[in-house]
Design an enzyme around this catalytic site. Structure first.
Site, short mmCIF file in Angstrom:
data_model
loop_
_atom_site.label_atom_id
_atom_site.label_comp_id
_atom_site.label_asym_id
_atom_site.label_seq_id
_atom_site.Cartn_x
_atom_site.Cartn_y
_atom_site.Cartn_z
N ALA A 1 0.75 5.26 0.45
CA ALA A 1 0.32 6.12 1.89
C ALA A 1 -0.45 7.95 1.87
CB ALA A 1 1.99 6.02 2.93
N GLY B 1 2.53 1.46 0.12
CA GLY B 1 2.45 1.34 1.32
C GLY B 1 0.83 0.45 0.84
N GLU C 1 2.98 -3.26 0.55
CA GLU C 1 3.10 -3.50 1.28
C GLU C 1 2.13 -4.04 2.75
OE1 GLU C 1 6.93 -1.03 3.24
OE2 GLU C 1 4.99 -0.05 2.34
N GLU D 1 9.13 4.82 -2.92
CA GLU D 1 9.21 5.27 -2.22
C GLU D 1 11.11 5.95 -2.78
OE1 GLU D 1 6.48 2.50 -0.18
OE2 GLU D 1 8.30 2.60 -1.75
#
Length: 260
Positions: free
Chosen positions: A66, A112, A115, A135
């Site tokens: 991200a 992300g 994910e 993360e």
């Protein structure tokens, strides 16, 4: 529709979405998430599209994560909203899409990015790929479904290790873990995915959409996967695709599914 951060191409019954932010290693920001939502929504409505391939531009990254600069100063409330909105707009949306989505993982798929790959219906990786959920090294946890989908794919113990160490695994280990279905060279990645897409496109799109719903139901704590399968199975009998498929089988010819 014109997009700034993604490219959409369509050839025959297969559409390819390419996340196109190479200078940021295709990192996900809010605009890219919104554009991906719009693209998936439009392609899912297009009856000519039977399969979607999702990949990243260049050879370094699928999605490197991200865009941290967008939320580094967020409050608790803003952080919660960020995760909720992202899951609704993209990650859960892709998982529930009635059109099959293949993630062509080319390079880094981190945070992300992993994910997003896990929200696709299955994954093919290039041999230079690296995957992980880093993360906790930033003082946060995966917020786009990573703590849920990773254990489903690789098992609780391996998922816990990957999340807690914040480390990366290579493509071969991802294959061994069951995180990806295949590992091929960078050059073979898209052609291989296109070949798989072609095989999928030969089958009933209506039946495939029902199969996606039934499989997903088995991973929801508030759903009975077997009951969902029975319901979906019965509904297939009322479709034109079922009539064509069974008729073609009995007549010993290739089915031409109308997608209804």
């Amino acid at each position: 529709m014109k997009y700034n951060n993604i490219l959409v191409q369509q050839e025959s019954s297969t559409a390819t979405i390419t996340i196109n932010r190479p200078s940021k290693l295709n990192a996900l920001n809010k605009d890219t998430i919104q554009e991906l939502h719009e693209a998936f929504k439009a392609l899912d409505k297009d009856k000519k599209v039977k399969t979607i391939i999702l990949t990243g531009s260049g050879e370094k990254a699928f999605v490197a994560g991200a865009d941290i600069s967008e939320f580094a100063n967020f409050s608790e409330k803003e952080g919660g909203k960020l995760a909720a909105k992202g899951q609704k707009l993209l990650f859960d949306f892709v998982e529930k899409l009635s059109t099959p989505v293949i993630a062509a993982v080319n390079g880094f798929a981190l945070g992300g990015g992993l994910e997003l790959a896990m929200s696709c219906h299955f994954r093919v990786a290039s041999d230079n790929s690296r995957m992980g959920l880093p993360e906790v090294s930033l003082g946060v946890i995966p917020g786009y479904g990573g703590t849920q989908r990773l254990p489903q794919l690789v098992g609780k113990g391996r998922a816990m290790e990957m999340i807690m160490t914040a480390g990366m695994i290579d493509a071969e280990k991802a294959l061994k873990y069951g995180l990806v279905n295949y590992v091929v060279t960078q050059e073979e990645l898209l052609p291989f995915c296109e070949k798989l897409a072609g095989k999928i496109s030969n089958n009933s799109p209506v039946a495939i959409s029902h199969a996606i719903k039934a499989v997903n139901a088995g991973f929801k704590h508030d759903s009975n996967g077997y009951a969902a399968e029975i319901k979906a199975f019965g509904e297939c009998f009322g479709t034109a695709d079922f009539e064509e498929g069974t008729t073609a089988f009995l007549e010993k010819r290739k089915a031409d599914f109308p997608g209804k």
